[in-house]
Design a protein around this motif. Structure first.
Motif, PDB file in Angstrom:
ATOM      1  N   ASN A  86       1.234  -1.641   0.130  1.00  0.00           N
ATOM      2  CA  ASN A  86      -0.046   0.172  -0.002  1.00  0.00           C
ATOM      3  C   ASN A  86       0.890   1.377  -0.595  1.00  0.00           C
ATOM      4  O   ASN A  86       1.960   1.660   0.930  1.00  0.00           O
ATOM      5  CB  ASN A  86      -0.936   0.322   1.270  1.00  0.00           C
ATOM      6  N   LYS A  87       0.694   2.195  -1.022  1.00  0.00           N
ATOM      7  CA  LYS A  87       1.498   3.862  -1.253  1.00  0.00           C
ATOM      8  C   LYS A  87       1.594   4.478   0.109  1.00  0.00           C
ATOM      9  O   LYS A  87       2.440   4.940   0.797  1.00  0.00           O
ATOM     10  CB  LYS A  87       0.589   4.466  -1.900  1.00  0.00           C
ATOM     11  N   GLU A  88       0.476   4.824   0.747  1.00  0.00           N
ATOM     12  CA  GLU A  88      -0.200   5.140   2.092  1.00  0.00           C
ATOM     13  C   GLU A  88       0.900   4.666   3.563  1.00  0.00           C
ATOM     14  O   GLU A  88       1.280   4.916   4.297  1.00  0.00           O
ATOM     15  CB  GLU A  88      -1.220   6.327   2.248  1.00  0.00           C
ATOM     16  N   TRP A  89      -0.144   3.615   3.592  1.00  0.00           N
ATOM     17  CA  TRP A  89      -0.263   2.437   4.424  1.00  0.00           C
ATOM     18  C   TRP A  89       1.404   1.192   4.902  1.00  0.00           C
ATOM     19  O   TRP A  89       0.532   0.504   3.919  1.00  0.00           O
ATOM     20  CB  TRP A  89      -1.302   2.058   5.257  1.00  0.00           C
ATOM     21  N   TRP A  90       1.925   1.284   5.212  1.00  0.00           N
ATOM     22  CA  TRP A  90       2.474  -0.441   5.615  1.00  0.00           C
ATOM     23  C   TRP A  90       2.394  -0.086   6.979  1.00  0.00           C
ATOM     24  O   TRP A  90       2.186  -0.659   7.701  1.00  0.00           O
ATOM     25  CB  TRP A  90       4.230   0.246   5.328  1.00  0.00           C
ATOM     26  N   TRP A  91       2.891  -2.000   6.483  1.00  0.00           N
ATOM     27  CA  TRP A  91       2.880  -3.442   7.909  1.00  0.00           C
ATOM     28  C   TRP A  91       4.568  -3.173   8.557  1.00  0.00           C
ATOM     29  O   TRP A  91       5.004  -3.213   7.443  1.00  0.00           O
ATOM     30  CB  TRP A  91       2.076  -4.312   7.634  1.00  0.00           C
ATOM     31  N   GLY A  92       4.539  -3.316   9.971  1.00  0.00           N
ATOM     32  CA  GLY A  92       4.977  -3.268  10.236  1.00  0.00           C
ATOM     33  C   GLY A  92       5.651  -3.703  11.534  1.00  0.00           C
ATOM     34  O   GLY A  92       4.480  -4.346  11.889  1.00  0.00           O
ATOM     35  N   ARG A  93       6.361  -3.672  11.824  1.00  0.00           N
ATOM     36  CA  ARG A  93       7.039  -4.615  13.642  1.00  0.00           C
ATOM     37  C   ARG A  93       8.509  -3.799  14.600  1.00  0.00           C
ATOM     38  O   ARG A  93       9.310  -3.510  13.282  1.00  0.00           O
ATOM     39  CB  ARG A  93       7.082  -6.591  13.426  1.00  0.00           C
ATOM     40  N   ILE A  94       7.826  -3.655  15.301  1.00  0.00           N
ATOM     41  CA  ILE A  94       8.811  -3.258  16.510  1.00  0.00           C
ATOM     42  C   ILE A  94       8.961  -4.963  18.034  1.00  0.00           C
ATOM     43  O   ILE A  94       8.055  -4.584  18.387  1.00  0.00           O
ATOM     44  CB  ILE A  94       8.205  -2.147  17.023  1.00  0.00           C
ATOM     45  N   LEU A  95       9.538  -4.978  18.155  1.00  0.00           N
ATOM     46  CA  LEU A  95       9.877  -6.460  18.782  1.00  0.00           C
ATOM     47  C   LEU A  95       8.913  -6.987  18.481  1.00  0.00           C
ATOM     48  O   LEU A  95       9.072  -8.113  17.355  1.00  0.00           O
ATOM     49  CB  LEU A  95       9.878  -5.595  20.174  1.00  0.00           C
ATOM     50  N   ASP A  96       7.706  -7.548  19.260  1.00  0.00           N
ATOM     51  CA  ASP A  96       6.631  -8.379  19.531  1.00  0.00           C
ATOM     52  C   ASP A  96       5.236  -7.655  18.762  1.00  0.00           C
ATOM     53  O   ASP A  96       4.164  -8.395  19.038  1.00  0.00           O
ATOM     54  CB  ASP A  96       6.497  -8.974  20.568  1.00  0.00           C
ATOM     55  N   SER A  97       5.566  -6.758  18.644  1.00  0.00           N
ATOM     56  CA  SER A  97       4.312  -5.845  17.871  1.00  0.00           C
ATOM     57  C   SER A  97       3.798  -5.824  17.093  1.00  0.00           C
ATOM     58  O   SER A  97       5.364  -5.152  16.253  1.00  0.00           O
ATOM     59  CB  SER A  97       4.185  -4.665  19.025  1.00  0.00           C
ATOM     60  N   GLU A  98       2.575  -5.846  16.473  1.00  0.00           N
ATOM     61  CA  GLU A  98       3.299  -5.363  14.231  1.00  0.00           C
ATOM     62  C   GLU A  98       1.532  -4.629  14.659  1.00  0.00           C
ATOM     63  O   GLU A  98       0.927  -4.654  14.864  1.00  0.00           O
ATOM     64  CB  GLU A  98       2.163  -6.492  14.114  1.00  0.00           C
ATOM     65  N   GLY A  99       1.190  -4.269  12.914  1.00  0.00           N
ATOM     66  CA  GLY A  99       0.603  -3.214  13.065  1.00  0.00           C
ATOM     67  C   GLY A  99       1.150  -1.949  11.429  1.00  0.00           C
ATOM     68  O   GLY A  99       2.049  -2.078  11.341  1.00  0.00           O
ATOM     69  N   TRP A 100      -0.012  -1.600  10.671  1.00  0.00           N
ATOM     70  CA  TRP A 100      -0.300  -0.378  10.050  1.00  0.00           C
ATOM     71  C   TRP A 100       0.149   0.761  10.299  1.00  0.00           C
ATOM     72  O   TRP A 100       0.247   0.821  12.184  1.00  0.00           O
ATOM     73  CB  TRP A 100      -1.052  -0.070   9.951  1.00  0.00           C
ATOM     74  N   PHE A 101       1.142   1.504  10.096  1.00  0.00           N
ATOM     75  CA  PHE A 101       1.854   3.262  10.290  1.00  0.00           C
ATOM     76  C   PHE A 101       1.497   3.922   9.248  1.00  0.00           C
ATOM     77  O   PHE A 101       1.906   3.517   7.706  1.00  0.00           O
ATOM     78  CB  PHE A 101       3.000   2.974  11.175  1.00  0.00           C
ATOM     79  N   PRO A 102       1.674   4.285   8.595  1.00  0.00           N
ATOM     80  CA  PRO A 102       2.038   5.723   8.045  1.00  0.00           C
ATOM     81  C   PRO A 102       3.052   6.008   7.276  1.00  0.00           C
ATOM     82  O   PRO A 102       3.791   6.115   7.589  1.00  0.00           O
ATOM     83  CB  PRO A 102       1.583   7.213   8.681  1.00  0.00           C
TER      84      PRO A 102
END
Length: 556
Positions: A86-102
Motif C-alpha cells: 500500500n502506498k500510504e500505509w505499511w505493515w511493520g513490526r517493533i519487537l513483538d508488536s505488529e501493525g499498520w503505520f503511515p
C-alpha cells in the motif's frame, strides 16, 4: 492558471469553470507526472521483502494511536517493514508488536546491512591472526564502512537536490500563480497557506551550494559535510515559524478545497509545473519532514565515520546542533498547542477581570494551593495560584463545588523578587510563619507573604519561580512570541466550547490532512479509527476510580 508564454492567455479566461477545462485538457493529453521511476522504490522494497530480506525504517516522529491494529512508535524508533504494497500505509513490526503505520512517518535506512566492524578483531582457534591477515581484514572492514558512509553522503546530497526542486515547484508553480489571481487569494491567505516557505527556499539554495562544495565526487566517503550543518544551524531556526504555521495552512487549505474552483486551480498549477502526483498539502508537509530527517541522517553518517576521519568532530557537533534545532521547533510547537489549553482554562474561571492570560503569557509553569497573608490585619486566606510566564494568577475555590474557581487577583512577576523566609516570627507582618516566602515589588515596595503546608511544597514553588524567570529569558533570546491572530483564535475556540456547556467535538483537520492524501482503503477488518500523531501528548490515565474511592464514606 497563467503560464509565462507556454499557453495562449486568451484561452484562460476568468469564467467559472476555466480551471476545470484546463485541468481536463491536461488529463486528456495524458500528462502524468508520478514519482521518478513510477514508484520504483516501493516496488524495490516489496521485492526485497519477498526475497526474505529484512528492511528497516526509522521513525521521523511519534505515531501515537488508540487503534490496536496500528503500530505506535516514537521518533527515532527502528521499524521492520514487513509489507509495503500500500502506498500510504505499511505493515511493520517493533519487537513483538505488529501493525499498520503511515509510510510518510518514516525514513528508510540507507544501509540495510550492518558493516562487519568487529571482523578484524575476531580470532580463530583462540589465537590472534598474523599481522598481514589482520591488515587485510581490517582493510576489508574499512572498505565496507567507507561504502556505508558513501551511501549516506549520497543520500544527503540527492535528497537535498530533490528537496530544492520541491521548494522551487511550490514557489514558482503555486505561489507565483496564486499571486496572479487576486480575485481568488488575498495576500493574507497566501501567507497563511505558504508561511515563510520562500525564505526557506532561499536558505536551502545556499545550503545546497555549501554542501556541493564539500562533496568529493570521486571519493564520496572523504566528503566533509559536517561543517555545512554547523554553519547553517542558526538559519535553520526559520523552520520553527513554518512548522508553527503549518496547522493553520492545513485548515485554510481544507476550507478552500471544499470549493471545486480551488481544487481545479491547484491541480492545474501542479500539472503546468510538471510536479509529481501529490496534492498541495502533501508538498507543504515536506519542510516539516525535512527538518526531522536531518538528525537521523547525521546519526547514521556519524555511525559510519571513523573517529580518525577529518569530518568526525564536525559531524558529531552537527548532530547535536540539529537535534537542538529540532528540539527547539518541537518546543515551540508544544507551546503553541498549550495556548488552546490556557484559553480553555481561563474560560472556566468565574468572574474573570482584566486582560486575557494570553496577552502576556503562553506557558503554565506551576500551580498549587497556598495561604496568602495580607496587610493590615495579617489575615490568612487559602487560595489557588497559577504561575504563568510573567504573571501569577490568584483564584478562590467555591465553598460547595471545589472544582469551580473564582478570579481574585494577579501579580506581575516581572517586577518581583523572591525572598525565602525562615520559620519563626516575621517582622513585616508581626506573625509566626512556617514554610513561607515573599514576593517583593522592587518599584512599589509592596510585599506579598505566602505559606505552604509542607517544606517540600515551598521548595517546589521556589524552584518554579526560578523556572519562570528562566523561561522568560529563553523566550527573549529565541524570539518566541504568539501572534495576535493565534491568541484571538484560541480565545474564540475556548469561548465557543464554554458556551455549549459540554465538551466540544474534537475536530482534527491538521492530523487528518496527513492521512487524506488518497487515504488507503485498509482491509475491511481494520477499524478506521482516528489516528493521533506528530508527538501529540499521550492522555493521562483516568483517575475516575481513585476519586470515587476517596469519596466513599465506608471502606472495608
Amino acid at each position: 492558471v497563467i503560464t509565462d508564454g507556454a499557453l495562449d492567455k486568451t484561452a484562460l479566461t476568468d469564467d467559472v469553470g476555466s480551471e476545470e477545462d484546463l485541468y481536463e485538457d491536461f488529463r486528456s493529453s495524458n500528462h502524468r507526472y508520478g514519482h521518478p521511476g513510477g514508484g520504483g522504490e516501493q516496488l524495490a522494497i516489496n521485492e526485497l521483502i519477498s526475497d526474505g530480506s529484512v528492511v528497516y525504517a526509522e521513525a521521523l516522529w511519534d505515531h501515537v494511536t488508540m487503534d490496536d491494529q496500528e503500530l505506535g512508535f516514537k521518533a527515532g524508533d527502528v521499524i521492520e517493514v514487513m509489507d509495503a504494497t500500500n502506498k500510504e500505509w505499511w505493515w511493520g513490526r517493533i519487537l513483538d508488536s505488529e501493525g499498520w503505520f503511515p509510510a510518510s512517518f518514516v525514513r528508510l535506512r540507507v544501509n540495510q546491512d550492518e558493516p562487519m566492524e568487529d571482523y578484524p578483531l575476531k580470532v580463530e582457534g583462540g589465537k590472534e591472526d598474523d599481522s598481514s591477515s589482520g591488515t587485510r581484514r581490517f582493510g576489508m572492514g574499512q572498505t565496507t564502512k567507507d561504502q556505508m558512509r558513501t551511501n549516506v553522503i549520497n543520500e544527503i546530497i540527492s535528497t537535498e537536490r530533490d528537496y530544492i526542486k520541491h521548494l522551487k515547484d511550490i514557489c514558482e508553480g503555486y505561489i507565483k500563480q496564486c499571486r496572479k489571481r487576486a480575485d481568488m487569494f488575498t495576500e493574507e491567505q497566501l501567507k497563511t497557506i505558504f508561511g515563510n516557505i520562500e525564505d526557506i527556499y532561499r536558505c536551502q539554495k545556499k545550503f545546497v551550494k555549501a554542501l556541493e562544495k564539500k562533496f568529493n565526487k570521486d571519493h564520496p566517503h572523504l566528503s566533509e559535510v559536517g561543517s555545512c550543518f554547523l554553519e547553517y544551524q542558526t538559519e535553520f531556526q526559520i523552520y520553527s515559524e513554518y512548522c508553527n504555521n503549518h496547522p493553520n495552512a492545513c485548515m485554510e487549505l481544507s476550507r478552500l478545497t471544499k470549493v471545486n474552483k480551488y481544487v481545479y486551480f491547484f491541480e492545474a498549477c501542479r500539472l503546468l509545473q510538471k510536479m509529481i502526483d501529490i496534492s498541495l498539502d502533501g508538498f507543504l508537509l515536506t519542510p516539516v519532514q525535512k527538518i526531522c530527517k536531518y538528525p537521523l541522517q547525521l546519526a547514521e553518517l556519524l555511525k559510519y565515520t571513523n573517529p580518525q576521519h577529518r569530518d568526525f568532530k564536525d559531524v558529531e557537533a552537527a548532530l547535536n546542533a540539529m537535534k537542538n534545532v529540532a528540539r527547539l521547533i518541537n518546543e515551540r510547537k508544544r507551546r503553541l498547542e498549550n495556548i488552546d489549553k490556557i484559553a480553555q482554562w481561563q474560560s472556566s474561571i468565574e468572574d474573570w477581570e482584566g486582560e486575557d492570560v494570553l496577552v502576556r503569557s503562553s506557558e503554565l509553569i506551576y500551580s498549587g494551593e497556598l495561604a496568602k497573608i495580607s496587610h493590615p490585619q495579617a489575615k490568612s486566606q487559602q487560595r489557588m495560584f497559577f504561575l504563568f510566564d510573567h504573571q501569577l494568577i490568584c483564584c478562590k475555590k467555591d465553598l460547595l463545588r471545589r472544582d469551580i474557581l473564582y478570579y481574585k487577583s494577579r501579580i506581575n512577576m516581572d517586577d518581583m523578587e523572591i525572598l525565602d523566609i525562615d520559620d519563626g516570627k516575621d517582622k513585616d507582618f508581626n506573625i509566626s510563619v512556617k514554610n513561607a516566602f515573599k514576593l517583593h515589588c522592587r518599584d512599589t515596595e509592596e510585599v506579598h507573604l505566602f505559606c505552604a503546608k509542607k517544606p517540600e511544597q515551598k521548595q517546589r514553588w521556589l524552584k518554579a519561580f526560578e523556572n519562570e524567570r528562566r523561561q522568560v529569558q529563553l523566550d527573549q533570546e529565541t524570539g518566541f512570541s504568539i501572534t495576535e491572530v493565534q491568541k484571538k483564535q484560541a480565545m474564540l475556540n475556548a469561548s465557543k466550547q464554554h458556551h455549549t456547556g459540554k465538551p466540544k467535538a474534537v475536530t482534527r483537520p491538521y492530523y487528518d490532512f496527513l492521512m487524506r492524501q488518497k487515504h488507503p482503503t485498509l482491509p475491511t477488518t481494520l477499524p478506521q479509527q482516528q489516528v493521533f500523531m506528530l508527538a501529540e501528548p499521550k492522555r493521562k490515565p483516568s483517575n475516575f476510580w481513585q476519586n470515587i474511592s476517596r469519596l466513599t464514606p465506608f471502606r472495608k
